[in-house]
Motif scaffolding. Structure first.
Motif, short mmCIF file in Angstrom:
data_model
loop_
_atom_site.label_atom_id
_atom_site.label_comp_id
_atom_site.label_asym_id
_atom_site.label_seq_id
_atom_site.Cartn_x
_atom_site.Cartn_y
_atom_site.Cartn_z
N LEU A 55 36.42 32.75 34.38
CA LEU A 55 35.44 33.68 34.96
C LEU A 55 36.08 34.79 35.79
CD1 LEU A 55 32.55 31.28 36.12
CD2 LEU A 55 32.80 32.52 33.96
N ALA A 56 37.40 34.80 35.85
CA ALA A 56 38.08 35.76 36.73
C ALA A 56 37.71 37.20 36.43
CB ALA A 56 39.60 35.57 36.61
N ASP A 57 37.56 37.54 35.17
CA ASP A 57 37.26 38.93 34.81
C ASP A 57 35.92 39.39 35.39
OD1 ASP A 57 39.61 39.20 33.44
OD2 ASP A 57 38.74 38.89 31.45
N PHE A 58 35.00 38.45 35.59
CA PHE A 58 33.67 38.80 36.09
C PHE A 58 33.51 38.49 37.58
CE2 PHE A 58 33.33 37.38 31.66
CZ PHE A 58 32.83 38.52 31.06
N ALA A 59 34.28 37.51 38.06
CA ALA A 59 34.02 36.99 39.40
C ALA A 59 35.13 37.25 40.40
CB ALA A 59 33.76 35.48 39.31
N ALA A 60 36.12 38.06 40.05
CA ALA A 60 37.26 38.27 40.94
C ALA A 60 36.85 38.70 42.36
CB ALA A 60 38.23 39.28 40.34
N PRO A 61 35.92 39.66 42.53
CA PRO A 61 35.54 40.04 43.90
C PRO A 61 34.89 38.88 44.67
CG PRO A 61 34.85 41.71 42.33
CD PRO A 61 35.27 40.52 41.53
N ARG A 62 34.13 38.06 43.98
CA ARG A 62 33.47 36.91 44.62
C ARG A 62 34.53 35.89 45.06
NH1 ARG A 62 28.22 38.94 44.96
NH2 ARG A 62 27.60 39.80 42.95
N ILE A 63 35.50 35.64 44.20
CA ILE A 63 36.56 34.69 44.51
C ILE A 63 37.38 35.19 45.69
CG2 ILE A 63 38.67 33.61 43.62
CD1 ILE A 63 37.31 33.75 40.81
N TYR A 64 37.64 36.50 45.70
CA TYR A 64 38.40 37.10 46.80
C TYR A 64 37.63 36.98 48.11
CZ TYR A 64 40.85 40.58 49.58
OH TYR A 64 41.55 41.21 50.59
N GLU A 65 36.34 37.26 48.05
CA GLU A 65 35.50 37.21 49.26
C GLU A 65 35.52 35.82 49.89
OE1 GLU A 65 30.77 37.89 50.41
OE2 GLU A 65 31.60 38.79 48.58
N LEU A 66 35.62 34.78 49.06
CA LEU A 66 35.64 33.40 49.55
C LEU A 66 37.05 32.93 49.92
CD1 LEU A 66 33.20 31.80 46.95
CD2 LEU A 66 32.76 32.09 49.40
N GLY A 67 38.04 33.81 49.76
CA GLY A 67 39.41 33.40 50.02
C GLY A 67 39.92 32.41 48.98
N GLY A 68 39.37 32.50 47.78
CA GLY A 68 39.74 31.54 46.73
C GLY A 68 41.21 31.60 46.36
N HIS A 69 41.79 32.80 46.43
CA HIS A 69 43.21 32.93 46.08
C HIS A 69 44.10 32.19 47.06
CE1 HIS A 69 42.09 36.05 48.87
NE2 HIS A 69 43.33 36.46 49.05
N ILE A 70 43.70 32.14 48.33
CA ILE A 70 44.47 31.40 49.34
C ILE A 70 44.33 29.90 49.10
CG2 ILE A 70 44.84 31.00 51.79
CD1 ILE A 70 45.50 33.85 50.82
N THR A 71 43.12 29.47 48.76
CA THR A 71 42.90 28.06 48.43
C THR A 71 43.75 27.65 47.23
OG1 THR A 71 40.62 28.12 49.26
CG2 THR A 71 41.17 26.34 47.75
N LEU A 72 43.79 28.48 46.21
CA LEU A 72 44.59 28.17 45.04
C LEU A 72 46.08 28.17 45.35
CD1 LEU A 72 42.85 30.00 42.04
CD2 LEU A 72 42.38 27.77 43.03
N ALA A 73 46.51 29.08 46.23
CA ALA A 73 47.92 29.11 46.62
C ALA A 73 48.31 27.81 47.33
CB ALA A 73 48.19 30.31 47.52
N ASN A 74 47.46 27.35 48.22
CA ASN A 74 47.72 26.08 48.91
C ASN A 74 47.72 24.91 47.93
OD1 ASN A 74 47.94 27.25 51.47
ND2 ASN A 74 45.74 27.13 51.84
N PHE A 75 46.84 25.00 46.95
CA PHE A 75 46.76 23.96 45.91
C PHE A 75 48.07 23.90 45.12
CE2 PHE A 75 45.58 22.19 41.80
CZ PHE A 75 44.65 21.21 42.12
N LEU A 76 48.56 25.07 44.71
CA LEU A 76 49.81 25.14 43.94
C LEU A 76 50.98 24.58 44.74
CD1 LEU A 76 51.50 26.11 41.50
CD2 LEU A 76 51.59 28.36 42.58
#
Length: 213
Positions: A55-76
């Motif tokens: 869903l990244a192509d459609f939801a990137a701004p939403r994921i960014y707003e939630l700090g999803g990239h930071i959550t995924l970085a911590n997950f990795l």
């Protein structure tokens, strides 16, 4: 999924729920998650990561707003088993196409370089290729990330990777070399200091050797 559907999913906290399953702290403290057996939790996390990647192509701004990239970085940086690591890297491969994420992901550079350097790990070629793709994405037109890539010996690593000629059933050696070249293009070329260092360690000679093989 359309923008409208993503908006509805965001409104009803669908993405927030997905990220809850991917937050390492929540996985150890939240009673909703601790009730799952480890194999079940891993399966749910892999599904959540696949959804985010798709869903990244459609939801990137939403994921960014939630700090999803930071959550995924911590997950990795928390989990190193192959199913979860592969899934989170595929998700990042989709997210790092978007400029909004790139300046906030320098913490990924060192762990990704470590994965690429681990050539002894069985079946590592696919993970190493994914790491190169992510590094290429987050370094593209990002001077600070390019600088950090150089300081963490990333240039030495990609030059060494140009010499890759082993058989590894976990991936494709041709697409691996394409990923190496793409990473060089975005993480090295265009940055004068990185280009000079690339020349100093015989990077161009290694490129010529690759052309001749």
């Amino acid at each position: 999924m359309s923008e409208l559907a993503c908006g509805l999913a965001f409104k009803h906290q669908f993405f927030k729920s997905l990220l809850l399953f991917l937050d390492p702290k929540a996985c150890s403290n939240n009673v909703i998650l601790t009730r799952w057996a480890q194999p079940q939790l891993i399966e749910l996390q892999v599904h959540a990561l696949n959804i985010i990647g798709n869903l990244a192509d459609f939801a990137a701004p939403r994921i960014y707003e939630l700090g999803g990239h930071i959550t995924l970085a911590n997950f990795l940086m928390t989990y190193d088993d192959k199913p979860r690591r592969k899934a989170v890297m595929y998700a990042f491969q989709s997210l790092c196409k978007f400029d909004m994420f790139k300046p906030e992901l320098p913490m990924l550079i060192e762990p990704l370089i470590t994965i690429i350097a681990d050539i002894q790990a069985e079946g590592s070629l696919n993970l190493r290729e994914l790491s190169l793709n992510i590094l290429s994405g987050i370094c593209k037109e990002q001077r600070d990330n390019q600088k950090l890539f150089r300081r963490k010996n990333g240039i030495e690593l990609v030059v060494q990777s140009l010499q890759y000629n082993e058989v590894d059933q976990s991936g494709n050696s041709i697409t691996f070399l394409v990923a190496v070249l793409d990473c060089i293009s975005n993480a090295v070329f265009g940055n004068k200091r990185s280009e000079i260092h690339f020349l100093d360690i015989d990077g161009v000679q290694n490129l010529l050797n690759l052309v001749e093989t």
